[in-house]
Design an enzyme around this catalytic site. Structure first.
Site, PDB file in Angstrom:
ATOM      1  N   TYR A 166      42.780  40.011  34.100  1.00  0.00           N
ATOM      2  CA  TYR A 166      41.869  38.767  34.286  1.00  0.00           C
ATOM      3  C   TYR A 166      42.672  37.880  35.307  1.00  0.00           C
ATOM      4  O   TYR A 166      42.313  37.595  36.104  1.00  0.00           O
ATOM      5  CB  TYR A 166      41.504  37.949  33.145  1.00  0.00           C
ATOM      6  CG  TYR A 166      40.320  36.907  33.269  1.00  0.00           C
ATOM      7  CD1 TYR A 166      39.385  36.971  34.363  1.00  0.00           C
ATOM      8  CD2 TYR A 166      40.082  35.928  32.382  1.00  0.00           C
ATOM      9  CE1 TYR A 166      38.649  36.084  34.731  1.00  0.00           C
ATOM     10  CE2 TYR A 166      39.180  35.079  32.675  1.00  0.00           C
ATOM     11  CZ  TYR A 166      38.399  35.084  33.679  1.00  0.00           C
ATOM     12  OH  TYR A 166      37.484  34.142  33.895  1.00  0.00           O
ATOM     13  N   GLU A 173      41.308  37.195  43.892  1.00  0.00           N
ATOM     14  CA  GLU A 173      40.122  36.475  44.681  1.00  0.00           C
ATOM     15  C   GLU A 173      40.393  35.188  45.223  1.00  0.00           C
ATOM     16  O   GLU A 173      40.141  34.861  46.213  1.00  0.00           O
ATOM     17  CB  GLU A 173      39.157  36.279  43.237  1.00  0.00           C
ATOM     18  CG  GLU A 173      38.502  37.402  42.793  1.00  0.00           C
ATOM     19  CD  GLU A 173      37.830  37.265  41.501  1.00  0.00           C
ATOM     20  OE1 GLU A 173      37.431  35.898  41.220  1.00  0.00           O
ATOM     21  OE2 GLU A 173      37.683  38.024  40.479  1.00  0.00           O
TER      22      GLU A 173
END
Length: 244
Positions: A166, A173
């Site tokens: 995660y 991103e």
């Protein structure tokens, strides 16, 4: 289904509760199994593509181009999950699922696809690898759960690998969006300037910055939610192992 009226019997209330708790029908389960198997296979294709490209090139730079098409196809295919929630065949939140799916679809098309200059960035590979491993585990988890034959290893991986994957995905991103900012500002991509007949302006560069800022409150909430879920799902198994 409306709530039972006041004064109905306990039996009627119990029957009503059972109906509400009833899962998807046989046809819906069959569809969901097929969907999750296809998505698992799709992300496995992406994983194999990454490995083959790495072995052929001898470098991890620019591996995105080797899996660009299947990545776009299968990540976009995740939009069906929002429909599944809206139809009620999956008991997840439409809002939460919509946010998670749309954020990835947005990054795939509105950032990585639209700003070709960032496609060679290492940050793209960072989130692609994180997504790939996560989705293989996630769709496998759903498939075996629907078939009522969930191996503990997959359950453990589902609630453990996210601890690393995660933050890895979010870092990729954010770095990719950051890398896209200069190009977006220079070209005016997706921006609408005044004057125009609609009397409306939109600055895509500012929009991307706001998206990056939104990660600050959202990431900790989702991450610690998963940590609580891990403790809830795997905690009792650890306690059972100690007793044994």
């Amino acid at each position: 289904m409306s709530a039972p009226a006041m004064g109905t019997s306990k039996t009627a209330h119990s029957d009503s509760s059972n109906k509400r708790k009833k899962g998807p029908g046989t046809l819906a389960i069959a569809y969901l199994v097929i969907y999750n198997v296809v998505m698992t296979a799709g992300w496995l294709v992406i994983a194999v593509g990454l490995v083959r490209a790495y072995l052929a090139r001898g470098s991890y730079h620019g591996l995105y181009y080797s899996i660009e098409k299947p990545l776009k196809f299968f990540q976009t295919g995740a939009l069906l999950e929002i429909l599944h929630c809206a139809m009620g065949i999956v008991p997840s939140s439409v809002v939460l699922t919509g946010f998670q799916v749309m954020s990835r679809v947005f990054l795939t098309w509105a950032v990585t696809h639209s700003v070709r200059e960032v496609q060679s960035e290492d940050s793209v590979l960072l989130f692609v690898v994180a997504w790939t491993v996560t989705e293989i585990i996630r769709y496998s988890f759903y498939t075996f759960s629907l078939l009522n034959h969930l191996p503990y290893l997959i359950k453990w991986a589902r609630y453990t690998f996210f601890i690393v994957l995660y933050p890895m995905g979010v870092s990729g991103e954010l770095l990719t969006i950051y890398a896209a900012l200069p190009y977006v500002q220079k070209t005016g991509l997706y921006s609408i300037t005044l004057p125009n007949k609609y009397n409306f302006s939109f600055d895509y560069h500012t929009f991307l910055i706001l998206i990056m800022i939104s990660y600050i409150p959202l990431f900790p909430q989702l991450y610690f939610h998963m940590m609580r879920q891990r403790k809830k799902v795997l905690g009792h198994m650890d306690e059972y192992s100690k007793v044994e």
